[in-house]
Motif scaffolding. Sequence first.
Motif, PDB file in Angstrom:
ATOM      1  N   ALA A   1      40.429  36.824  38.088  1.00  0.00           N
ATOM      2  CA  ALA A   1      40.978  37.366  36.754  1.00  0.00           C
ATOM      3  C   ALA A   1      42.281  37.060  36.623  1.00  0.00           C
ATOM      4  CB  ALA A   1      40.882  39.014  36.944  1.00  0.00           C
ATOM      5  N   GLN A   2      42.173  36.608  37.494  1.00  0.00           N
ATOM      6  CA  GLN A   2      44.007  36.410  37.624  1.00  0.00           C
ATOM      7  C   GLN A   2      44.451  34.811  37.246  1.00  0.00           C
ATOM      8  OE1 GLN A   2      45.862  37.014  41.249  1.00  0.00           O
ATOM      9  NE2 GLN A   2      47.040  39.220  40.911  1.00  0.00           N
TER      10      GLN A   2
ATOM     11  N   GLN B   1      41.841  33.414  36.307  1.00  0.00           N
ATOM     12  CA  GLN B   1      41.447  33.549  34.746  1.00  0.00           C
ATOM     13  C   GLN B   1      42.496  33.515  33.835  1.00  0.00           C
ATOM     14  OE1 GLN B   1      37.711  33.022  33.896  1.00  0.00           O
ATOM     15  NE2 GLN B   1      38.174  32.261  32.471  1.00  0.00           N
TER      16      GLN B   1
ATOM     17  N   ILE C   1      46.397  31.033  44.044  1.00  0.00           N
ATOM     18  CA  ILE C   1      45.116  32.104  43.966  1.00  0.00           C
ATOM     19  C   ILE C   1      44.700  31.731  44.156  1.00  0.00           C
ATOM     20  CG2 ILE C   1      43.864  33.146  42.160  1.00  0.00           C
ATOM     21  CD1 ILE C   1      46.966  33.797  40.682  1.00  0.00           C
TER      22      ILE C   1
ATOM     23  N   GLU D   1      34.736  41.998  47.951  1.00  0.00           N
ATOM     24  CA  GLU D   1      34.521  41.632  46.501  1.00  0.00           C
ATOM     25  C   GLU D   1      34.998  42.393  45.087  1.00  0.00           C
ATOM     26  OE1 GLU D   1      32.262  39.828  44.886  1.00  0.00           O
ATOM     27  OE2 GLU D   1      30.392  40.388  46.637  1.00  0.00           O
ATOM     28  N   HIS D   2      36.246  42.508  45.882  1.00  0.00           N
ATOM     29  CA  HIS D   2      37.158  43.450  44.746  1.00  0.00           C
ATOM     30  C   HIS D   2      38.464  42.646  44.457  1.00  0.00           C
ATOM     31  CE1 HIS D   2      39.356  45.666  42.025  1.00  0.00           C
ATOM     32  NE2 HIS D   2      41.096  45.123  43.347  1.00  0.00           N
ATOM     33  N   ALA D   3      38.593  42.210  45.971  1.00  0.00           N
ATOM     34  CA  ALA D   3      39.687  40.954  45.580  1.00  0.00           C
ATOM     35  C   ALA D   3      39.649  40.351  45.383  1.00  0.00           C
ATOM     36  CB  ALA D   3      40.001  40.852  47.735  1.00  0.00           C
ATOM     37  N   ARG D   4      38.199  39.760  45.690  1.00  0.00           N
ATOM     38  CA  ARG D   4      37.922  38.786  44.893  1.00  0.00           C
ATOM     39  C   ARG D   4      37.901  38.305  43.578  1.00  0.00           C
ATOM     40  NH1 ARG D   4      33.775  34.943  43.622  1.00  0.00           N
ATOM     41  NH2 ARG D   4      33.853  32.998  45.159  1.00  0.00           N
ATOM     42  N   ASN D   5      37.455  39.422  42.711  1.00  0.00           N
ATOM     43  CA  ASN D   5      37.389  39.208  41.751  1.00  0.00           C
ATOM     44  C   ASN D   5      38.590  39.948  41.146  1.00  0.00           C
ATOM     45  OD1 ASN D   5      34.306  39.150  41.315  1.00  0.00           O
ATOM     46  ND2 ASN D   5      34.924  41.151  41.639  1.00  0.00           N
ATOM     47  N   SER D   6      39.271  40.162  41.891  1.00  0.00           N
ATOM     48  CA  SER D   6      40.254  40.536  41.348  1.00  0.00           C
ATOM     49  C   SER D   6      41.628  38.876  41.093  1.00  0.00           C
ATOM     50  CB  SER D   6      41.501  41.308  42.132  1.00  0.00           C
ATOM     51  OG  SER D   6      42.016  41.568  42.830  1.00  0.00           O
ATOM     52  N   ARG D   7      41.637  38.132  42.063  1.00  0.00           N
ATOM     53  CA  ARG D   7      41.778  36.964  42.406  1.00  0.00           C
ATOM     54  C   ARG D   7      40.862  36.027  41.439  1.00  0.00           C
ATOM     55  NH1 ARG D   7      43.681  39.801  46.012  1.00  0.00           N
ATOM     56  NH2 ARG D   7      45.423  38.922  47.305  1.00  0.00           N
TER      57      ARG D   7
END
Length: 86
Positions: A10-11, A13, A34, A2-8
């Motif tokens: 955010a990038q 965005q 990305i 989940e974290h990997a997905r969310n940070s991508r």
Amino acid sequence: MEHARNSRLAQLQALSETGQSADDHLLSTQAGAIQRVLKEIDEAFARVDDGSYGSCLSCAKPVPAERLEILPYTRYCVPCQGRAAV
Ligand SMILES: [Zn+2]
């Protein structure tokens, strides 16, 4: 995962928000990279759902846990990834 997905996300965005002043070509290259990763992550989630997650898509052997920790959304084991990259 989940974290990997969310940070991508955010990038992506951040890239679209700073879009105007940035170099368009560089920006679209980064955004494309990305988006590819995001697509791989989405596919990994789909494989979690259908139970095939953690197996190599090429040789069907289990992908080592160490590799999944580094690349949670990888589709191939190390030898198959190496062959695919050549
Ligand atoms: Zn393999």
